[in-house]
Write a protein that holds these residues in place. Structure first.
Motif, PDB file in Angstrom:
ATOM      1  N   VAL A 198       0.847  -1.185   0.000  1.00 35.42           N
ATOM      2  CA  VAL A 198       0.000   0.000   0.000  1.00 35.42           C
ATOM      3  C   VAL A 198       0.882   1.233   0.000  1.00 35.42           C
ATOM      4  N   ILE A 199       0.416   2.263  -0.701  1.00 36.14           N
ATOM      5  CA  ILE A 199       1.092   3.551  -0.700  1.00 36.14           C
ATOM      6  C   ILE A 199       0.001   4.607  -0.538  1.00 36.14           C
ATOM      7  N   ILE A 200       0.319   5.656   0.183  1.00 36.07           N
ATOM      8  CA  ILE A 200      -0.671   6.692   0.471  1.00 36.07           C
ATOM      9  C   ILE A 200      -0.170   8.023  -0.073  1.00 36.07           C
ATOM     10  N   GLY A 201      -1.046   8.705  -0.788  1.00 34.46           N
ATOM     11  CA  GLY A 201      -0.760  10.047  -1.280  1.00 34.46           C
ATOM     12  C   GLY A 201      -1.705  11.034  -0.633  1.00 34.46           C
ATOM     13  N   VAL A 202      -1.234  12.250  -0.420  1.00 34.31           N
ATOM     14  CA  VAL A 202      -2.086  13.317   0.115  1.00 34.31           C
ATOM     15  C   VAL A 202      -2.192  14.400  -0.946  1.00 34.31           C
ATOM     16  N   LEU A 203      -3.428  14.665  -1.349  1.00 30.18           N
ATOM     17  CA  LEU A 203      -3.736  15.645  -2.384  1.00 30.18           C
ATOM     18  C   LEU A 203      -4.331  16.880  -1.711  1.00 30.18           C
ATOM     19  N   ASP A 204      -3.626  17.996  -1.811  1.00 31.41           N
ATOM     20  CA  ASP A 204      -4.065  19.257  -1.217  1.00 31.41           C
ATOM     21  C   ASP A 204      -4.717  20.085  -2.316  1.00 31.41           C
ATOM     22  N   THR A 205      -5.993  20.468  -2.124  1.00 33.06           N
ATOM     23  CA  THR A 205      -6.758  21.138  -3.175  1.00 33.06           C
ATOM     24  C   THR A 205      -7.425  22.417  -2.684  1.00 33.06           C
ATOM     25  N   SER A 206      -7.856  23.242  -3.635  1.00 32.78           N
ATOM     26  CA  SER A 206      -8.626  24.456  -3.346  1.00 32.78           C
ATOM     27  C   SER A 206      -9.742  24.594  -4.369  1.00 32.78           C
ATOM     28  N   VAL A 207     -10.875  25.056  -3.889  1.00 33.85           N
ATOM     29  CA  VAL A 207     -12.013  25.361  -4.748  1.00 33.85           C
ATOM     30  C   VAL A 207     -12.582  26.684  -4.273  1.00 33.85           C
ATOM     31  N   ARG A 208     -12.854  27.588  -5.200  1.00 29.96           N
ATOM     32  CA  ARG A 208     -13.500  28.850  -4.841  1.00 29.96           C
ATOM     33  C   ARG A 208     -14.981  28.731  -5.142  1.00 29.96           C
ATOM     34  N   GLU A 209     -15.780  29.135  -4.176  1.00 33.73           N
ATOM     35  CA  GLU A 209     -17.230  29.050  -4.326  1.00 33.73           C
ATOM     36  C   GLU A 209     -17.850  30.426  -4.146  1.00 33.73           C
ATOM     37  N   ALA A 210     -18.830  30.706  -4.988  1.00 36.18           N
ATOM     38  CA  ALA A 210     -19.516  31.996  -4.923  1.00 36.18           C
ATOM     39  C   ALA A 210     -20.551  31.980  -3.803  1.00 36.18           C
ATOM     40  N   ARG A 211     -20.690  33.119  -3.158  1.00 39.68           N
ATOM     41  CA  ARG A 211     -21.740  33.271  -2.158  1.00 39.68           C
ATOM     42  C   ARG A 211     -23.068  33.537  -2.870  1.00 39.68           C
ATOM     43  N   VAL A 212     -24.137  33.157  -2.246  1.00 36.41           N
ATOM     44  CA  VAL A 212     -25.456  33.454  -2.780  1.00 36.41           C
ATOM     45  C   VAL A 212     -25.691  34.951  -2.627  1.00 36.41           C
ATOM     46  N   GLN A 213     -26.043  35.600  -3.717  1.00 41.52           N
ATOM     47  CA  GLN A 213     -26.278  37.037  -3.717  1.00 41.52           C
ATOM     48  C   GLN A 213     -27.777  37.318  -3.715  1.00 41.52           C
ATOM     49  N   ALA A 214     -28.160  38.411  -3.097  1.00 36.71           N
ATOM     50  CA  ALA A 214     -29.567  38.816  -3.078  1.00 36.71           C
ATOM     51  C   ALA A 214     -30.026  39.145  -4.486  1.00 36.71           C
ATOM     52  N   GLN A 215     -31.220  38.713  -4.821  1.00 39.99           N
ATOM     53  CA  GLN A 215     -31.795  38.974  -6.137  1.00 39.99           C
ATOM     54  C   GLN A 215     -32.798  40.117  -6.015  1.00 39.99           C
ATOM     55  N   TYR A 216     -32.733  41.047  -6.933  1.00 38.62           N
ATOM     56  CA  TYR A 216     -33.649  42.184  -6.956  1.00 38.62           C
ATOM     57  C   TYR A 216     -34.432  42.147  -8.256  1.00 38.62           C
ATOM     58  N   PRO A 217     -35.679  42.679  -8.230  1.00 36.89           N
ATOM     59  CA  PRO A 217     -36.458  42.697  -9.482  1.00 36.89           C
ATOM     60  C   PRO A 217     -35.790  43.606 -10.514  1.00 36.89           C
ATOM     61  N   LYS A 218     -35.897  43.182 -11.754  1.00 39.65           N
ATOM     62  CA  LYS A 218     -35.297  43.954 -12.841  1.00 39.65           C
ATOM     63  C   LYS A 218     -36.161  45.176 -13.146  1.00 39.65           C
ATOM     64  N   ILE A 219     -35.523  46.228 -13.613  1.00 38.39           N
ATOM     65  CA  ILE A 219     -36.241  47.426 -14.045  1.00 38.39           C
ATOM     66  C   ILE A 219     -36.725  47.159 -15.464  1.00 38.39           C
ATOM     67  N   ASN A 220     -38.056  47.223 -15.664  1.00 34.36           N
ATOM     68  CA  ASN A 220     -38.612  46.913 -16.983  1.00 34.36           C
ATOM     69  C   ASN A 220     -38.535  48.093 -17.942  1.00 34.36           C
ATOM     70  N   ASN A 221     -38.910  49.280 -17.478  1.00 39.94           N
ATOM     71  CA  ASN A 221     -38.912  50.448 -18.343  1.00 39.94           C
ATOM     72  C   ASN A 221     -38.322  51.645 -17.600  1.00 39.94           C
ATOM     73  N   VAL A 222     -37.633  52.465 -18.344  1.00 37.98           N
ATOM     74  CA  VAL A 222     -37.108  53.690 -17.791  1.00 37.98           C
ATOM     75  C   VAL A 222     -37.655  54.826 -18.652  1.00 37.98           C
ATOM     76  N   GLY A 223     -38.341  55.764 -18.019  1.00 40.12           N
ATOM     77  CA  GLY A 223     -38.891  56.898 -18.760  1.00 40.12           C
ATOM     78  C   GLY A 223     -38.007  58.125 -18.613  1.00 40.12           C
ATOM     79  N   ILE A 224     -37.884  58.911 -19.685  1.00 38.43           N
ATOM     80  CA  ILE A 224     -37.079  60.117 -19.645  1.00 38.43           C
ATOM     81  C   ILE A 224     -38.032  61.285 -19.894  1.00 38.43           C
ATOM     82  N   ARG A 225     -37.935  62.271 -19.058  1.00 41.40           N
ATOM     83  CA  ARG A 225     -38.784  63.443 -19.178  1.00 41.40           C
ATOM     84  C   ARG A 225     -37.886  64.652 -19.420  1.00 41.40           C
ATOM     85  N   LYS A 226     -38.162  65.424 -20.471  1.00 43.38           N
ATOM     86  CA  LYS A 226     -37.370  66.632 -20.755  1.00 43.38           C
ATOM     87  C   LYS A 226     -37.984  67.811 -20.011  1.00 43.38           C
ATOM     88  N   VAL A 227     -37.149  68.593 -19.391  1.00 48.58           N
ATOM     89  CA  VAL A 227     -37.611  69.754 -18.639  1.00 48.58           C
ATOM     90  C   VAL A 227     -37.303  71.011 -19.376  1.00 48.58           C
TER      91      VAL A 227
END
Length: 140
Positions: A111-140
């Motif tokens: 028997v032979i034993i190996g040790v594998l040292d690893t890293s994984v980056r994981e994203a955090r869950v981000q808050a979801q916000y409703p999308k802006i559907n329309n943007v109106g522009i008013r000239k003054v």
């Protein structure tokens, strides 16, 4: 990703290099078959890097069993070379891989034993916000 998915990826990587080998996860049988590899998670550490992601450092033990000491040593050397050539196993970044010297078991296998040292980056869950559907522009 979960630790189970990472172990499956490491097992698949080994199976691709050694297609005739028996593989397993976490449990090494008392009488393992010849030409077998087992992947076991031995340590985990999580660390915050930014507000948007964190790093998971894990160490895995790779146990290889075969008939002769030179065979287990050559196989683990081939595995080590393959790992360092790619530096990745799927999405898992490899930091280091070290192996022990072969040891004879009670049933006459080596028997032979190996040790594998690893890293994984994981994203955090981000808050979801409703999308802006329309943007109106008013000239003054």
């Amino acid at each position: 990703m979960s630790v189970i998915n990472d172990m499956v990826a490491i097992e698949a990587y080994i199976k691709a290099l050694f297609p005739t080998a028996t593989t397993g996860k976490q449990d090494v049988p008392a009488q393992p078959p010849v030409n077998s590899f087992y992947v076991r998670m031995i340590d985990e550490d999580r660390e915050t890097e930014t507000r948007y992601h964190y790093r998971v450092d894990r160490a895995y033990q790779i146990v290889h069993v075969d008939k002769r000491p030179d065979t287990v040593l050559a196989n683990m050397d081939a595995l080590s070379t393959a790992i360092y050539q790619s530096e990745l196993i799927g999405h898992i970044r490899v930091n280091a891989f070290s192996i022990s010297q072969p040891a004879k078991t009670d049933n006459g296998l080596f028997v032979i034993i190996g040790v594998l040292d690893t890293s994984v980056r994981e994203a955090r869950v981000q808050a979801q916000y409703p999308k802006i559907n329309n943007v109106g522009i008013r000239k003054v």
